[in-house]
Design an enzyme around this catalytic site. Structure first.
Site, short mmCIF file in Angstrom:
data_model
loop_
_atom_site.label_atom_id
_atom_site.label_comp_id
_atom_site.label_asym_id
_atom_site.label_seq_id
_atom_site.Cartn_x
_atom_site.Cartn_y
_atom_site.Cartn_z
N HIS A 65 -79.11 35.40 91.40
CA HIS A 65 -79.52 34.95 92.74
C HIS A 65 -78.44 35.38 93.71
CE1 HIS A 65 -81.26 31.69 95.57
NE2 HIS A 65 -80.32 32.33 96.25
N HIS B 180 -77.55 37.03 97.82
CA HIS B 180 -77.91 37.50 99.17
C HIS B 180 -77.01 38.66 99.55
CE1 HIS B 180 -80.44 33.95 100.00
NE2 HIS B 180 -79.58 33.34 99.21
N LEU B 181 -77.61 39.83 99.73
CA LEU B 181 -76.80 41.00 100.10
C LEU B 181 -76.92 41.33 101.57
CD1 LEU B 181 -77.27 43.52 97.14
CD2 LEU B 181 -75.21 42.22 97.75
N ARG B 182 -77.91 40.71 102.27
CA ARG B 182 -78.14 41.01 103.70
C ARG B 182 -78.48 42.49 103.88
NH1 ARG B 182 -78.54 35.66 103.74
NH2 ARG B 182 -76.62 34.53 104.09
N ASN C 146 -84.75 37.16 101.83
CA ASN C 146 -84.83 36.46 103.13
C ASN C 146 -84.08 37.20 104.24
OD1 ASN C 146 -82.34 35.75 101.94
ND2 ASN C 146 -82.24 33.79 103.04
N LYS D 297 -90.21 35.14 95.29
CA LYS D 297 -89.42 33.98 95.72
C LYS D 297 -90.24 33.05 96.60
CE LYS D 297 -85.86 31.44 96.67
NZ LYS D 297 -84.42 31.49 96.66
N HIS E 192 -86.99 27.93 95.65
CA HIS E 192 -85.99 27.14 96.37
C HIS E 192 -86.53 25.71 96.34
CE1 HIS E 192 -82.85 26.48 99.54
NE2 HIS E 192 -83.56 25.37 99.61
N HIS F 269 -80.59 27.55 92.04
CA HIS F 269 -79.46 26.74 92.50
C HIS F 269 -79.73 25.23 92.33
CE1 HIS F 269 -82.04 27.04 95.98
NE2 HIS F 269 -81.52 28.17 96.43
N LEU G 55 -77.18 25.41 101.21
CA LEU G 55 -78.42 24.73 100.82
C LEU G 55 -78.86 25.22 99.46
CD1 LEU G 55 -80.29 24.66 104.24
CD2 LEU G 55 -79.41 22.70 102.94
N ASP H 259 -75.81 32.65 94.37
CA ASP H 259 -76.26 32.31 95.71
C ASP H 259 -75.19 32.66 96.74
OD1 ASP H 259 -77.96 31.49 97.70
OD2 ASP H 259 -77.68 29.35 97.36
N HIS I 124 -72.22 34.64 105.81
CA HIS I 124 -72.52 34.55 107.25
C HIS I 124 -71.20 34.81 107.97
CE1 HIS I 124 -76.50 32.61 106.90
NE2 HIS I 124 -75.99 31.95 105.87
N ALA J 50 -76.06 27.73 106.74
CA ALA J 50 -75.81 27.32 105.35
C ALA J 50 -75.49 28.54 104.50
CB ALA J 50 -77.05 26.63 104.80
C1 NCD Z 1 -78.92 31.07 101.90
C2 NCD Z 1 -78.78 32.12 103.00
O1 NCD Z 1 -77.86 32.01 103.82
O2 NCD Z 1 -79.55 33.06 103.02
N1 NCD Z 1 -78.10 29.94 102.24
C3 NCD Z 1 -77.63 29.02 101.37
O3 NCD Z 1 -77.03 28.04 101.82
N2 NCD Z 1 -77.77 29.15 100.07
C4 NCD Z 1 -80.35 30.71 101.75
C5 NCD Z 1 -80.64 29.94 100.49
O4 NCD Z 1 -80.57 30.49 99.38
O5 NCD Z 1 -80.98 28.77 100.59
ZN ZN Z 2 -79.92 31.68 98.11
#
Ligand code: NCD
Ligand code: ZN
Length: 345
Positions: A13, A15-17, A41, A99, A136, A174, A219, A247, A251, A263
């Protein structure tokens, strides 16, 4: 033990943006991890196989030349997702999971699912072809206390979906509560859970006690200590249904250090070093490989990586930056509040 050689891990899991942020954060994952389940996302979200294919190309283009890394693509489930597109994407080998974000649950989840009945045709098709659903697991109702949202989701959404479609493989992502851990443990089939690095380390005091610390806000939000201990016990147990999904969710600092902060904890830099510390503390270093390298591939029907990495315990604590600079702005690195001596070679 001062050195530990394990199969190269995967992150189930991540997030690479995109754009500058993708370029900046990807190498921290790809230097240690062979594969990762890539969260969809983005803004706008990755909703079709063709979106996922284009995003995969951008990830591979951002990869340092000497890194070998396979992005495992996912689709963002909306009420308009086409079962045929999902099936074609899965059959071509591109799509590894879909997802489910309940609408409004977290960062960029506005296009998520509001009425689960509308998602049933896609879920039925996924059950038929054996494609896992990543969830989620939080309800979004404003009437439900934020610390109770995972338990409420299990009762109101997850359990009903599993009763309707017992053949659907579901990854509860998560997991942050003992309720989630127990629910997975009590299931007999088709349910597994990922656990993040930070939820093994912090409880909600880290966010709220002695001042508000936005870099620990993610989150699902970290819960009370008894829940953290349940996560630690599950992760270090060797139970094949639990495995790492960091996860890691970068940011830029101005968006976190704000009156309404985003988050997400950015952990890809120091995840393995922190996990070795955690597993050693729990006398479970011999089970770290199961958690980071074996249980995930088993669940996703893939072979574990052949390559090995070695973790070495150094005399001095291992150093890493407090924050990284990116073209998009500075991103603070997760601070585990301990100094790990475990270095990843
Ligand atoms: C994630 C995000 O910033 O994309 N944030 C997080 O707090 N984990 C989104 C997510 O997986 O809930
Ligand atoms: Zn996530």
């Amino acid at each position: 033990m001062t050195s530990l050689t394990i199969r190269r891990p995967d992150d189930w899991h991540l997030h690479l943006r995109d754009g500058d942020m993708l370029k900046a954060v990807l190498p921290y994952t790809s230097r240690h991890f062979a594969r990762a389940i890539i969260m969809p996302n983005l803004v706008p979200p990755v909703v079709t196989s063709s979106d996922a294919s284009a995003y995969r190309d951008r990830i591979l283009a951002a990869l340092p030349q000497d890194h070998v890394f396979e992005p495992l693509m996912t689709l963002y489930l909306t009420e308009g997702t086409s079962p045929d597109d999902v099936e074609e994407g899965a059959r071509s080998g591109l799509i590894k999971a879909v997802k489910l974000y309940p609408a409004g649950a977290t960062t960029n989840s506005a296009s998520g699912v509001r009425n689960f009945d509308n998602a049933m045709p896609v879920l039925e098709r996924m059950a038929k072809i054996g494609l896992p659903l990543c969830v989620h697991g939080e309800v979004t109702s404003p009437h439900v206390d934020i610390f109770d949202r995972e338990a409420a989701f299990i009762e109101a959404v997850l359990d009903p979906i599993r009763r309707r479609l017992p053949e659907l493989k579901i990854t509860m992502e998560h997991v942050t509560t003992s309720d989630g851990i127990d629910y997975i443990k009590n299931s007999t089939a088709n349910l597994a859970g990922t656990i993040t690095t930070h939820h093994l380390i912090i409880n909600r005091n880290a966010i709220l006690a002695g001042g508000i610390r936005p870099h620990y806000y993610c989150l699902p939000v970290a819960k009370r200590e008894s829940h953290r201990l349940a996560l630690r016990a599950a992760a270090t147990s060797g139970d094949t249904r639990f495995f790492l999904g960091t996860d890691s969710a970068p940011h830029v600092d101005p968006l976190k250090e704000s009156a309404c902060g985003c988050a997400g904890c950015f952990t890809s830099i120091n995840t393995l070093s922190c996990l070795a510390h955690v597993f050693e503390e729990d006398d479970a270093l011999d089970r770290l490989e199961a958690f980071v390298s074996l249980n995930g591939p088993l669940w996703y029907g893939m072979l574990p990586n052949e390559e090995r990495i070695t973790l070495t315990k150094k005399k001095e604590p291992v150093g890493y930056p407090d924050r990284i600079e990116t073209q998009a702005g500075p991103v603070t690195v997760f601070d585990p509040m301990f100094r790990s001596h475990w270095d990843v070679g």
